[in-house]
Design a protein around this motif. Sequence first.
Motif, PDB file in Angstrom:
ATOM      1  N   ILE A  66       0.823  -1.213   0.000  1.00 19.61           N
ATOM      2  CA  ILE A  66       0.000   0.000   0.000  1.00 19.61           C
ATOM      3  C   ILE A  66       0.860   1.266   0.000  1.00 19.61           C
ATOM      4  O   ILE A  66       0.340   2.360  -0.217  1.00 19.61           O
ATOM      5  CB  ILE A  66      -0.980   0.010   1.193  1.00 19.61           C
ATOM      6  N   TYR A  67       2.152   1.116   0.286  1.00 20.33           N
ATOM      7  CA  TYR A  67       3.119   2.215   0.200  1.00 20.33           C
ATOM      8  C   TYR A  67       4.326   1.691  -0.578  1.00 20.33           C
ATOM      9  O   TYR A  67       4.801   0.592  -0.291  1.00 20.33           O
ATOM     10  CB  TYR A  67       3.594   2.663   1.579  1.00 20.33           C
ATOM     11  N   ALA A  68       4.828   2.461  -1.515  1.00 23.31           N
ATOM     12  CA  ALA A  68       5.974   2.026  -2.317  1.00 23.31           C
ATOM     13  C   ALA A  68       6.888   3.214  -2.590  1.00 23.31           C
ATOM     14  O   ALA A  68       7.018   3.679  -3.721  1.00 23.31           O
ATOM     15  CB  ALA A  68       5.520   1.382  -3.619  1.00 23.31           C
ATOM     16  N   GLY A  69       7.491   3.731  -1.546  1.00 23.36           N
ATOM     17  CA  GLY A  69       8.384   4.875  -1.701  1.00 23.36           C
ATOM     18  C   GLY A  69       7.668   6.199  -1.725  1.00 23.36           C
ATOM     19  O   GLY A  69       8.217   7.198  -2.202  1.00 23.36           O
ATOM     20  N   ASP A  70       6.449   6.234  -1.212  1.00 20.62           N
ATOM     21  CA  ASP A  70       5.677   7.479  -1.211  1.00 20.62           C
ATOM     22  C   ASP A  70       6.332   8.530  -0.314  1.00 20.62           C
ATOM     23  O   ASP A  70       6.837   8.221   0.765  1.00 20.62           O
ATOM     24  CB  ASP A  70       4.263   7.196  -0.712  1.00 20.62           C
ATOM     25  N   LEU A  71       6.308   9.756  -0.777  1.00 20.32           N
ATOM     26  CA  LEU A  71       6.949  10.848  -0.050  1.00 20.32           C
ATOM     27  C   LEU A  71       6.054  11.357   1.062  1.00 20.32           C
ATOM     28  O   LEU A  71       4.897  11.727   0.830  1.00 20.32           O
ATOM     29  CB  LEU A  71       7.295  11.995  -1.005  1.00 20.32           C
ATOM     30  N   VAL A  72       6.591  11.378   2.260  1.00 26.64           N
ATOM     31  CA  VAL A  72       5.926  11.969   3.419  1.00 26.64           C
ATOM     32  C   VAL A  72       6.684  13.239   3.760  1.00 26.64           C
ATOM     33  O   VAL A  72       7.901  13.224   3.883  1.00 26.64           O
ATOM     34  CB  VAL A  72       5.961  10.999   4.620  1.00 26.64           C
ATOM     35  N   SER A  73       5.994  14.354   3.940  1.00 25.85           N
ATOM     36  CA  SER A  73       6.679  15.617   4.218  1.00 25.85           C
ATOM     37  C   SER A  73       5.927  16.417   5.263  1.00 25.85           C
ATOM     38  O   SER A  73       4.707  16.310   5.405  1.00 25.85           O
ATOM     39  CB  SER A  73       6.834  16.451   2.942  1.00 25.85           C
ATOM     40  N   GLY A  74       6.681  17.222   6.001  1.00 25.60           N
ATOM     41  CA  GLY A  74       6.078  18.050   7.032  1.00 25.60           C
ATOM     42  C   GLY A  74       7.129  18.764   7.838  1.00 25.60           C
ATOM     43  O   GLY A  74       8.304  18.809   7.463  1.00 25.60           O
ATOM     44  N   THR A  75       6.715  19.329   8.953  1.00 28.14           N
ATOM     45  CA  THR A  75       7.601  20.080   9.834  1.00 28.14           C
ATOM     46  C   THR A  75       7.579  19.445  11.221  1.00 28.14           C
ATOM     47  O   THR A  75       6.515  19.136  11.751  1.00 28.14           O
ATOM     48  CB  THR A  75       7.153  21.544   9.934  1.00 28.14           C
ATOM     49  N   ILE A  76       8.770  19.259  11.787  1.00 22.72           N
ATOM     50  CA  ILE A  76       8.873  18.665  13.121  1.00 22.72           C
ATOM     51  C   ILE A  76       8.086  19.498  14.140  1.00 22.72           C
ATOM     52  O   ILE A  76       8.173  20.725  14.156  1.00 22.72           O
ATOM     53  CB  ILE A  76      10.346  18.602  13.567  1.00 22.72           C
ATOM     54  N   GLY A  77       7.342  18.819  14.971  1.00 28.09           N
ATOM     55  CA  GLY A  77       6.597  19.515  16.009  1.00 28.09           C
ATOM     56  C   GLY A  77       5.591  18.584  16.654  1.00 28.09           C
ATOM     57  O   GLY A  77       5.075  17.668  15.999  1.00 28.09           O
ATOM     58  N   GLN A  78       5.312  18.819  17.919  1.00 27.12           N
ATOM     59  CA  GLN A  78       4.363  17.982  18.639  1.00 27.12           C
ATOM     60  C   GLN A  78       2.994  18.024  17.962  1.00 27.12           C
ATOM     61  O   GLN A  78       2.433  19.092  17.726  1.00 27.12           O
ATOM     62  CB  GLN A  78       4.247  18.463  20.090  1.00 27.12           C
ATOM     63  N   ASN A  79       2.479  16.856  17.604  1.00 26.22           N
ATOM     64  CA  ASN A  79       1.169  16.719  16.960  1.00 26.22           C
ATOM     65  C   ASN A  79       1.093  17.414  15.604  1.00 26.22           C
ATOM     66  O   ASN A  79       0.011  17.786  15.153  1.00 26.22           O
ATOM     67  CB  ASN A  79       0.056  17.251  17.877  1.00 26.22           C
ATOM     68  N   SER A  80       2.236  17.612  14.941  1.00 22.64           N
ATOM     69  CA  SER A  80       2.222  18.212  13.610  1.00 22.64           C
ATOM     70  C   SER A  80       1.607  17.244  12.604  1.00 22.64           C
ATOM     71  O   SER A  80       1.636  16.030  12.791  1.00 22.64           O
ATOM     72  CB  SER A  80       3.638  18.594  13.181  1.00 22.64           C
ATOM     73  N   ILE A  81       1.045  17.785  11.541  1.00 19.80           N
ATOM     74  CA  ILE A  81       0.411  16.970  10.507  1.00 19.80           C
ATOM     75  C   ILE A  81       1.294  16.978   9.262  1.00 19.80           C
ATOM     76  O   ILE A  81       1.580  18.024   8.701  1.00 19.80           O
ATOM     77  CB  ILE A  81      -0.989  17.526  10.159  1.00 19.80           C
ATOM     78  N   TRP A  82       1.728  15.810   8.861  1.00 17.41           N
ATOM     79  CA  TRP A  82       2.534  15.662   7.652  1.00 17.41           C
ATOM     80  C   TRP A  82       1.632  15.227   6.500  1.00 17.41           C
ATOM     81  O   TRP A  82       0.611  14.573   6.717  1.00 17.41           O
ATOM     82  CB  TRP A  82       3.646  14.644   7.883  1.00 17.41           C
ATOM     83  N   THR A  83       2.016  15.588   5.289  1.00 17.53           N
ATOM     84  CA  THR A  83       1.093  15.431   4.173  1.00 17.53           C
ATOM     85  C   THR A  83       1.646  14.545   3.061  1.00 17.53           C
ATOM     86  O   THR A  83       2.845  14.383   2.896  1.00 17.53           O
ATOM     87  CB  THR A  83       0.760  16.807   3.567  1.00 17.53           C
TER      88      THR A  83
END
Length: 317
Positions: A66-83
């Motif tokens: 279900i995942y094959a090298g998909d890019l996860v990105s975001g900013t470090i932080g408590q309860n931050s949401i990555w997209t």
Amino acid sequence: MLAVATLASCAKEETLSFDKGEAIQFGSFVENSTRAADPSLGTSTNPFTSFNVWGTVDGTGNAVAIYAGDLVSGTIGQNSIWTCATTQYWIKDAVYNFAGVKNGTVKTLENDLPKTITFAYTDGSVDLVYARSKQYTGQASNNPKVAFDFKHLLSKVKFTLVNTTSNADKVGTYTYTLTDVKITNAIIDGTYTVADTVADTINGNNTYNVVGTWANNQAKGAEVGFESITGVTNGTSKDSANEKLIIPMTNATVTYKVNIYYGGEIITTIPGSTTVAEFKPGYAYNLKLSTGLTNEIQFTVEQTPTWTPNGDTTLTL
């Protein structure tokens, strides 16, 4: 310092013959100490903002990617949401496995997860990290975030020059510099093989990946240069301006020159060479060169100055 990130769901979309449930979410951190001129991921100058994820789900004995090298990105932080562009979901009683890689090229897969990762040395400023999560079983609700504990796969190297010459007031100021500092036989391209999973005794049937290995006898030939260390006066020390990240190796050849100055004028240059037996993955190395002057110049006067008799001289009035 542990750089902690909470990541939202991320994956490519793929059709499965199950009803959608609760969205999969991720949590991760890179284990790293932060300091100036440190190229490691997770520092203030090189923040950890993305990685690639692989993942599988198995509900009937047939794992589906279900995942094959998909890019996860975001900013470090408590309860931050990555997209990411798509979302995947938890399915009750299905078994999930996940892995993450940053900056490496996944060459082969095993059970749809990374098995071999290649990395090419450039200038020592690129970090390589990998993580394998524990195994999860989907719940109807209240599923945890998928936890990743990223590990550094490279070795980090810096130099320190220590001038051990006495700093007493009566001692003249001798200044040292360390120049032409190089690892002359570093590895150009390396291949890392992920180890097999092992049982996790804390969480019962969950599994983790143990540390893998770098291939032996990889092609050497890269030259890793370090900035000169200058102006090291009596009783002081200085570090190299930048740390470098290299592919782990054995029998690394290190060459350098030590220059001694007095009053701003160079006295002598002493070349040096040494062999470092091993640079291990995930280890930070400080190659420290301690040198100084210990043989003081001493003076002696063993007798009082004497006169040589020249006889009497008669003066006539």
